[in-house]
Enzyme design. Structure first.
Site, mmCIF file in Angstrom:
data_model
loop_
_atom_site.group_PDB
_atom_site.id
_atom_site.type_symbol
_atom_site.label_atom_id
_atom_site.label_comp_id
_atom_site.label_asym_id
_atom_site.label_seq_id
_atom_site.Cartn_x
_atom_site.Cartn_y
_atom_site.Cartn_z
ATOM 1 N N ASP A 154 10.873 17.613 -28.026
ATOM 2 C CA ASP A 154 10.374 16.267 -27.791
ATOM 3 C C ASP A 154 9.712 16.232 -26.436
ATOM 4 O O ASP A 154 10.004 17.070 -25.594
ATOM 5 C CB ASP A 154 11.572 15.300 -27.703
ATOM 6 C CG ASP A 154 11.799 14.638 -29.032
ATOM 7 O OD1 ASP A 154 11.080 15.001 -29.958
ATOM 8 O OD2 ASP A 154 12.676 13.779 -29.132
ATOM 9 N N ASP B 50 16.200 13.145 -29.953
ATOM 10 C CA ASP B 50 17.147 12.164 -29.429
ATOM 11 C C ASP B 50 17.242 10.943 -30.333
ATOM 12 O O ASP B 50 18.237 10.260 -30.347
ATOM 13 C CB ASP B 50 16.770 11.751 -28.002
ATOM 14 C CG ASP B 50 15.324 11.281 -27.928
ATOM 15 O OD1 ASP B 50 14.651 11.239 -28.984
ATOM 16 O OD2 ASP B 50 14.850 10.957 -26.834
ATOM 17 N N ASP C 272 15.024 11.684 -35.705
ATOM 18 C CA ASP C 272 14.971 13.149 -35.581
ATOM 19 C C ASP C 272 16.043 13.833 -36.422
ATOM 20 O O ASP C 272 16.059 15.053 -36.534
ATOM 21 C CB ASP C 272 15.176 13.572 -34.119
ATOM 22 C CG ASP C 272 14.024 13.127 -33.240
ATOM 23 O OD1 ASP C 272 12.888 13.141 -33.736
ATOM 24 O OD2 ASP C 272 14.257 12.752 -32.086
#
Length: 1178
Positions: A469, A790, A794
């Site tokens: 990310d 997070d 996801d």
């Protein structure tokens, strides 16, 4: 459900239910209420209590202020309604573990042999005419010696006991460590509640009935409750019901919130009505027997379990996916079919077998086969030689009185055979793996890696790709507004409040303050001179920071418009990419809506924009394109995230709020702001390390492509002058999908090798990319992918990845649940540490194998040839067991605890199909084996001349131990000890002592073994078949041992590439096998090792694979947990403790058994099975 308040009015229940304290609700009433859903629940709530407010009154709590937090009151609530804690299943006792260790097939064979040997040694035949039975019993000097025949049997039994205790102790400490880790994960889970009007976070276990809990996107609900107020709340209840659709929650339709479910959208407040064993999760846990032992006994008898409606529900506690399904296993199938598979067993969903375990299982089976053949041949040759010699050459007859003596010989031969087998089988392998993993996991805690699944740490060492990310992992997740476009002016820094027209400023401040989660706040710094603390959503914090920079305060505005007054809220989610809040105008004339979101998305919905005078003017598509070109792209190229703030007024009749397309349209743009999220200072160096280590880092983000590209360049993911791809989600999908919109692996294979940045990606894109890279067979090796995440969205990608990293600080509960490792500091550098530890685990196991296999090869050949030539193994059974103990238990301790070094990051990753034993290691194994065999045989056949002592060959039964054989044993052990030092290096390095002082365990094991060896040789006497040696003989033994080190230098000087005949061993699964497997569909697939076993159908191999290597192959059923096929293949957090945390492996593919599907289809509404095993998440 019968309404148990029908007999008396609810008001009386205070007097009635004195055991429930002074609360107006009874425990069982609330429990029954929570079992209902939707309309039924609303009706029952109305009948019993009226509404949620009156439930709050009866529970003596305030919907706004919450509980007082008074300890006496909390204690009363604990007494009346229980604690929010589900007791874990009792751990196995030490004796149970001992019993399990005793199930080992080799040990059982040894025990039987020892007992027979003991029995026969006590039987003395009549008549002293020793010639009758030939020279067989000759040579016994005196009665005392004949009496000592029992010692060998007893010594074998004794060493078996030692081995069992060591194994049991290891299992026990492993279990204890695992539980410690488990409780740490549980303690870290906090939840937001309101007490005394203050919003505080408390550990989940401290939540009581009557608490007012704040729930938001990404939470995992810790208790059952009833909704008091909600905004656009959607819950994923699949963990309870198996239904993958998200359930909308509202006061009118369905206000029931259940523990273990996930909040997928929206926010709200609930009053807690059931905790712990009384919550829906707790009730099922009790049924499964986690709450009591009674159920277990019932399961064994094959009784039906629980109420019918609960039977097919899968339940979770802290996301512990539990499925109640028939367990199908090879041995159990016949008996269970008779019982019509009534017995329901807890099937904990597991991740597939890790790369290393797959290789180890195959290697162990190969070694075991070789050992079995050798030992069988040894026994046959010994027996044939003896029979031919005694009855053929000497021409004797078999007399009745001689039978026991002959049998004693046969038993001795049998024991020798078993000892060969014991030494051949590397039962230390699982131990080495476990020690190495457990040691690494403990140390990784210090490096901010909280490992939830043991095998993740070893898989990480093989990682070839990391999909990371951007926000919070590569950047600091401390957002600040640094540029703004307001009233036709692009300000490169935050403007002064005087520069903006008052009405525009007013609108902007109101929009930001009201249209954000009220849980998002900016608090004063903790210490003087620090930065203000950002609480809640970081992007919203940046916008609130802008309000404060404009010398305004958001709190009075929020106080004026409390959450209750918000008319409708469209919360942020990954498909909307915007958030909107609707207010009813004070004069009742209409509605005003405030919106904010990703600028290119919100601007598309704007038809007006506020000009320099603060008046709306038309905003046409060409104006928008110009704005994108002149404002948004330059901001994005500076690495800023752009957010557009807009508004809309509705006049006249109330619109249809559910028609989102019409509502979120015709907006008026107030301003566009550029938010900076600076790159973490240590990230570029960490990414450079990854690239050196042969790991590709890809960035997958929801931000726009220019921002993503700018940040990727700063981090070093994109290097100038290289042709890498940066794609947006939409473009990515066009390139990889065919005309029907299906993802095609061939198309994906053209895209991913060059792809470095995927921007504006949806969670599905992330999952598609990860799955595509893992399933891809292009390139030399197959890819092993790690993913960081997070957000709740996801989850699927984290589950699909080989290793999923969740953020400990910013991560939602859903993400943590799906992950293997939690980064407690949210920092990318911790991932690099995990790679280092992972590679270290792999190397430790290779070191151990190199050492172990050298001993195996030598001991087996020595015992085999010795037995065939001299009718007696030079190494006695007890000595073999001691050697086995050194090389298994102690060596695994010494070699598996080497600390990692930075040098590990300088080589390329091994990948999935790299063999465990490289050619260099094979060279070392064979090289040292040659040296040891030459030495041992020289001593065996010429040792007596060399040391000038009596020969120990051809000694009769029960003869006293000879100096000759003692020296052979001692030399053998010395060579192993010094070879253990050689084994510290596996890549052909010269300096084997490098960094040895950093590993105190290694030093103490080597010295400890040496001390024990002295004691055994000097004082071991008859049980160990040793006699004391002179100092001169000891020095020779040590000298021969030290020569191992010199020989090691000679071996490492021989170039490996010259030795063409060397083969590698311990391969992973090859591409051809994968393709073959993908053709066999819907078959219950088994591990390859297991298939080889099928052919042999030998009990011993079952024992080897199942017990010896502690890798019980667990059938992983397709789970109804999720809509993504095979996405839930994880060993979940809490119940893993019921699995005694062995390095448990599962099949390489997940086979879907028809029985598990039929059991599940009721609950899942008949989810279709994935088409092929590979679809179920290979």
């Amino acid at each position: 459900m019968a309404n148990n308040t029908a007999d008396h009015p609810p008001g009386n229940s205070v007097a009635e239910g004195n055991h429930d304290g002074d609360f107006g609700c009874k425990l069982m009433e609330l429990r029954e209420l929570m079992e209902l859903r939707s309309a039924e629940a609303v009706a029952k709530l109305r009948d019993m209590y009226g509404d949620v407010q009156s439930v709050c009154r009866r529970l003596k709590t305030s919907p706004i202020e919450g509980l007082s937090g008074n300890p006496v009151d909390l204690e009363k609530r604990h007494a009346a309604f229980g604690k929010n804690f589900i007791p874990p299943k009792k751990p196995k006792t030490f004796l149970q573990l001992v019993w399990e260790a005793l199930q080992d097939v080799t040990l059982i064979i040894l025990e039987i042999a020892a007992i027979i040997s003991l029995g026969l040694s006590f039987y003395h035949p009549q008549g002293n005419d020793s010639n009758v039975c030939g020279q067989v019993s000759g040579g016994v000097e005196d009665e005392g010696e004949a009496q000592a025949g029992w010692i060998e049997g007893a010594a074998i039994l004794f060493s078996v006991i030692i081995v069992v205790l060591v194994t049991a102790f290891n299992d026990w400490s492993k279990e204890k460590q695992f539980r410690g880790l488990q409780s740490r994960i549980e303690q870290e889970q906090k939840f937001t509640v309101i007490r005394n009007g203050q919003v505080i976070q408390i550990p989940v276990a401290e939540i009581v009935v009557g608490d007012i809990a704040q729930i938001k996107y990404g939470d995992l609900l810790p208790a059952d409750g009833i909704l008091i107020q909600g905004n656009d709340l959607k819950i994923d209840e699949s963990s309870l019901t198996g239904e993958s659709d998200q359930v909308r929650k509202s006061l009118e339709k369905d206000p029931m919130l259940l523990s273990g479910t996930h909040v997928m959208e929206g926010s709200g407040r609930m009053v807690v009505t059931a905790v712990g064993l009384n919550s829906q999760t707790g009730i099922i846990f009790t049924l499964l027997g986690a709450g009591g032992e009674e159920e277990e006994k019932k399961v064994k008898k094959g009784k039906k379990q629980g109420a019918p409606e609960n039977r097919n529900k899968a339940k979770t506690q802290d996301g512990v996916a539990l499925e109640i399904q028939p367990l199908k296993s090879e041995e159990g199938v016949e008996s269970e079919e008779k019982e019509e598979k009534v017995v329901k067993k807890v099937n904990v969903t597991k991740k597939e077998k890790s790369v290393l375990q797959g290789k180890l299982t195959r290697l162990a089976v190969q070694i075991g086969k070789a050992g079995l053949i050798m030992s069988a041949v040894t026994v046959i040759i010994l027996i044939l030689y003896f029979v031919i010699d005694t009855f053929g050459v000497q021409g004797r007859e078999w007399k009745a009185e001689c039978t026991p003596i002959y049998i004693q010989y046969f038993v001795k031969f049998f024991i020798i055979g078993v000892t060969v087998l014991v030494v051949a089988v590397p039962e230390g392998l699982p131990l080495a793996v476990t020690i190495s993993l457990a040691y690494s996991v403990k140390k990784m805690m210090k490096d901010n890696n909280l490992v939830r699944h043991l095998d993740a740490c070893e898989t990480m060492g093989n990682a070839t790709a990391i999909c990371s990310d951007k926000t919070g992992t590569l950047t600091m997740n401390r957002m600040t507004v640094v540029q703004a476009y307001v009233g036709d002016t692009h300000y490169k820094t935050v403007p002064e409040p005087e520069a903006i027209k008052p009405q525009t400023l007013e609108l902007m401040v109101n929009s930001i303050s009201i249209n954000s989660a009220y849980t998002t706040k900016i608090l004063p710094p903790e210490r003087e001179g620090g930065l203000p603390r950002h609480v809640g959503n970081k992007t919203e914090c940046a916008l609130l920071g802008l309000v404060m920079d404009l010398k305004r305060d958001y709190q009075p505005i929020r106080d004026e418009v409390p959450e209750e007054k918000l008319y409708k809220v469209y919360t942020f989610n990954s498909s909307r990419k915007s958030m909107s809040t609707v207010l009813k105008n004070a004069d009742g004339s209409g509605f005003r809506m405030y919106s904010k979101g990703a600028s290119e998305i919100v601007l598309r919905k704007c038809s007006h924009i506020l000009d320099a005078a603060g008046q709306p003017r038309a905003f046409k598509p060409k104006d928008r394109d110009e704005m994108v070109r002149k404002v948004i792209e330059p901001m994005a190229c500076d690495g800023l995230r752009t957010i557009c703030v807009a508004t809309r007024d509705f006049v006249g009749a109330e619109p249809d709020w559910d028609n989102e397309a019409d509502i979120l349209n015709n907006l008026t743009c107030i301003c566009v702001v550029g938010i900076e999220d600076p790159v973490r200072p240590e990230v570029p160096e960490a990414i450079a390390k990854c690239q050196k280590a042969g790991i590709t880092v890809r960035m997958v983000t929801g931000d726009n492509i220019n921002t993503a590209r700018a940040i990727a360049t700063k981090c070093g993911i994109l290097l100038p002058g290289e042709d890498f791809l940066c794609l947006e989600g939409k473009e990515f999908n066009q390139q990889i999908r065919n005309d029907k919109g299906e993802v095609e692996q061939e198309r994906l294979d053209k895209v991913w090798p060059k792809l470095r940045v995927l921007a504006r990606s949806s969670p599905t894109d992330k999952h598609t990319l990860v799955k595509g890279i893992i399933d891809s067979t292009v390139g030399e090796t197959r890819q092993v992918v790690a993913v960081t995440g997070d957000g709740t969205n996801d989850g699927p990608a984290l589950k699909k990845a080989d290793v999923g990293f969740a953020m400990g600080i910013a991560g939602t509960d859903v993400a943590k649940e799906a992950s293997d490792i939690i980064l407690t500091d949210d920092n990318f550098t911790s991932i690099v540490k995990a790679v280092m530890w992972g590679r270290n685990v792999y190397d430790s196991i290779s070191k151990f194998l190199q050492f172990q296999l050298t001993v195996n090869v030598v001991a087996v050949i020595v015992a085999f040839t010795g037995a065939c030539i001299t009718q007696d193994s030079p190494l006695k059974a007890v000595q073999m067991l001691w050697v086995n103990l050194i090389m298994d238990t102690l060596a695994s301790l010494a070699l598996a605890t080497e600390p990692p070094t930075e040098a590990l990051l300088l080589r390329k990753p091994y990948g999935r199909d790299k063999p465990l034993i490289s050619r260099t290691m094979m060279k070392n194994i064979l090289g040292h084996a040659v040296y040891q065999l030459v030495v041992t045989f020289t001593l065996l056949f010429a040792g007596e001349r060399f040391f000038n002592i009596d020969s120990g060959r051809n000694s009769p039964l029960h003869a006293p131990p000879s100096e000759h054989y003692t020296i052979i044993f001692n030399v053998f052990v010395m060579m192993q000890l010094f070879n253990e030092i050689n084994a510290r290096k596996i890549h052909g390095e010269r300096n084997v002592f490098e960094g040895v002082y950093r590993n105190p365990i290694f030093c103490s094991v080597v010295l400890g073994t040496f001390a024990l060896q002295i004691i055994i040789v000097q004082f071991g006497g008859k049980p160990f078949s040793c006699t004391a040696l002179t100092l001169d003989q000891w020095l020779w033994c040590i000298f021969i041992g030290v020569a191992e080190l010199l020989w090691g230098q000679f071996i490492s000087a021989v170039p490996t590439h010259r030795l063409k005949f060397l083969k590698e061993a311990g391969h992973g699964i090859t591409k051809e096998e994968i393709q073959q497997e993908e053709q066999t569909e819907d078959v219950d697939e088994i591990d390859h090792a297991e298939m080889e076993l099928r052919r042999g159908q030998i009990l011993w191999f079952r024992g080897l694979n199942r017990i010896q290597t502690q890798m019980d192959v667990v059938y992983t059923f397709q789970s109804s947990q999720t809509a993504v096929p095979g996405a839930l293949r994880r060993q979940p957090s809490v119940v893993s403790q019921h699995n005694d945390a062995k390095t448990v492996s599962s099949p390489t593919h997940v086979g879907i058994s028809s029985s598990s599907l039929s059991a599940n289809s009721a609950a899942t509404g008949g989810l279709p099975a994935p088409a092929s095993p590979s679809a179920a998440g290979n």
